[in-house]
Design a protein around this motif. Structure first.
Motif, PDB file in Angstrom:
ATOM      1  N   PHE A  10       0.853  -1.179   0.000  1.00  0.00           N
ATOM      2  CA  PHE A  10       0.000   0.000   0.000  1.00  0.00           C
ATOM      3  C   PHE A  10       0.894   1.236   0.000  1.00  0.00           C
ATOM      4  O   PHE A  10       1.668   1.434   0.947  1.00  0.00           O
ATOM      5  CB  PHE A  10      -0.907  -0.005   1.238  1.00  0.00           C
ATOM      6  N   ASP A  14       1.445  10.403  -0.724  1.00  0.00           N
ATOM      7  CA  ASP A  14       1.016  10.716  -2.088  1.00  0.00           C
ATOM      8  C   ASP A  14       1.603   9.743  -3.107  1.00  0.00           C
ATOM      9  O   ASP A  14       1.735  10.065  -4.277  1.00  0.00           O
ATOM     10  CB  ASP A  14       1.359  12.157  -2.455  1.00  0.00           C
ATOM     11  N   GLY A  50      -1.993   6.031  -2.341  1.00  0.00           N
ATOM     12  CA  GLY A  50      -1.883   6.312  -0.914  1.00  0.00           C
ATOM     13  C   GLY A  50      -3.018   7.207  -0.451  1.00  0.00           C
ATOM     14  O   GLY A  50      -3.855   7.647  -1.241  1.00  0.00           O
ATOM     15  N   SER A  51      -3.017   7.510   0.816  1.00  0.00           N
ATOM     16  CA  SER A  51      -4.099   8.316   1.386  1.00  0.00           C
ATOM     17  C   SER A  51      -3.967   9.794   1.063  1.00  0.00           C
ATOM     18  O   SER A  51      -4.940  10.528   1.077  1.00  0.00           O
ATOM     19  CB  SER A  51      -4.136   8.127   2.899  1.00  0.00           C
ATOM     20  N   GLY A  52      -2.767  10.265   0.774  1.00  0.00           N
ATOM     21  CA  GLY A  52      -2.541  11.670   0.452  1.00  0.00           C
ATOM     22  C   GLY A  52      -1.584  12.302   1.438  1.00  0.00           C
ATOM     23  O   GLY A  52      -1.426  11.820   2.563  1.00  0.00           O
ATOM     24  N   LYS A  54      -0.017  15.199   4.081  1.00  0.00           N
ATOM     25  CA  LYS A  54      -0.588  16.058   5.118  1.00  0.00           C
ATOM     26  C   LYS A  54      -0.370  17.516   4.745  1.00  0.00           C
ATOM     27  O   LYS A  54       0.700  17.900   4.289  1.00  0.00           O
ATOM     28  CB  LYS A  54       0.065  15.779   6.467  1.00  0.00           C
ATOM     29  N   ILE A  60      -5.339  15.718   5.885  1.00  0.00           N
ATOM     30  CA  ILE A  60      -4.856  14.945   4.744  1.00  0.00           C
ATOM     31  C   ILE A  60      -5.492  15.477   3.465  1.00  0.00           C
ATOM     32  O   ILE A  60      -6.710  15.599   3.371  1.00  0.00           O
ATOM     33  CB  ILE A  60      -5.175  13.448   4.928  1.00  0.00           C
ATOM     34  N   PRO A  62      -6.411  14.925  -0.404  1.00  0.00           N
ATOM     35  CA  PRO A  62      -6.628  13.735  -1.244  1.00  0.00           C
ATOM     36  C   PRO A  62      -5.708  13.708  -2.457  1.00  0.00           C
ATOM     37  O   PRO A  62      -5.281  14.747  -2.969  1.00  0.00           O
ATOM     38  CB  PRO A  62      -8.091  13.869  -1.671  1.00  0.00           C
ATOM     39  N   LYS A  66      -7.375   8.031  -8.827  1.00  0.00           N
ATOM     40  CA  LYS A  66      -7.922   6.891  -8.083  1.00  0.00           C
ATOM     41  C   LYS A  66      -7.607   5.610  -8.849  1.00  0.00           C
ATOM     42  O   LYS A  66      -7.169   5.655 -10.005  1.00  0.00           O
ATOM     43  CB  LYS A  66      -9.414   7.053  -7.852  1.00  0.00           C
TER      44      LYS A  66
END
Length: 102
Positions: A10, A14, A50-52, A54, A60, A62, A66
């Protein structure tokens, strides 16, 4: 099986994991291209994000792509990652030049 591999890998923050598309071996006119004349493939499909990163306030932000998006990559950059004997590339969100919209 492929989904299980991406659950184990995972990308953080970013990071964007992409699979490059196959190189064109035949022109529209039917001429076969030798390997030396085939350019580097710059189109890819996103397989994990990834989640993005900070932001300044700690929230966070985005990522702009996707899973499943078709993207255009910069010619240089990215880190090669091999998962289940298949090659993928890890890019930062900012290194992706554009996203194709269907």
């Amino acid at each position: 099986m492929a989904e299980q591999v991406f659950r184990e890998f995972f990308p953080l923050f970013d990071g964007v994991l992409v699979e490059r598309n196959a190189a064109e071996t035949v022109t529209k006119g039917g001429i076969m291209l030798p390997e030396k004349s085939q350019g580097k493939v710059l189109q890819a499909t996103v397989v994990a994000v990834g989640s993005g990163p900070k932001g300044r306030g700690g929230e966070i932000e985005p990522v702009s792509v996707k899973v499943g998006d078709k993207v255009r990559l910069s010619e240089y950059g990215g880190t090669k990652v091999v998962l289940d004997d298949k090659g993928y590339f890890l890019f930062r969100d900012g290194d992706i030049i554009r996203k194709y919209v269907d």
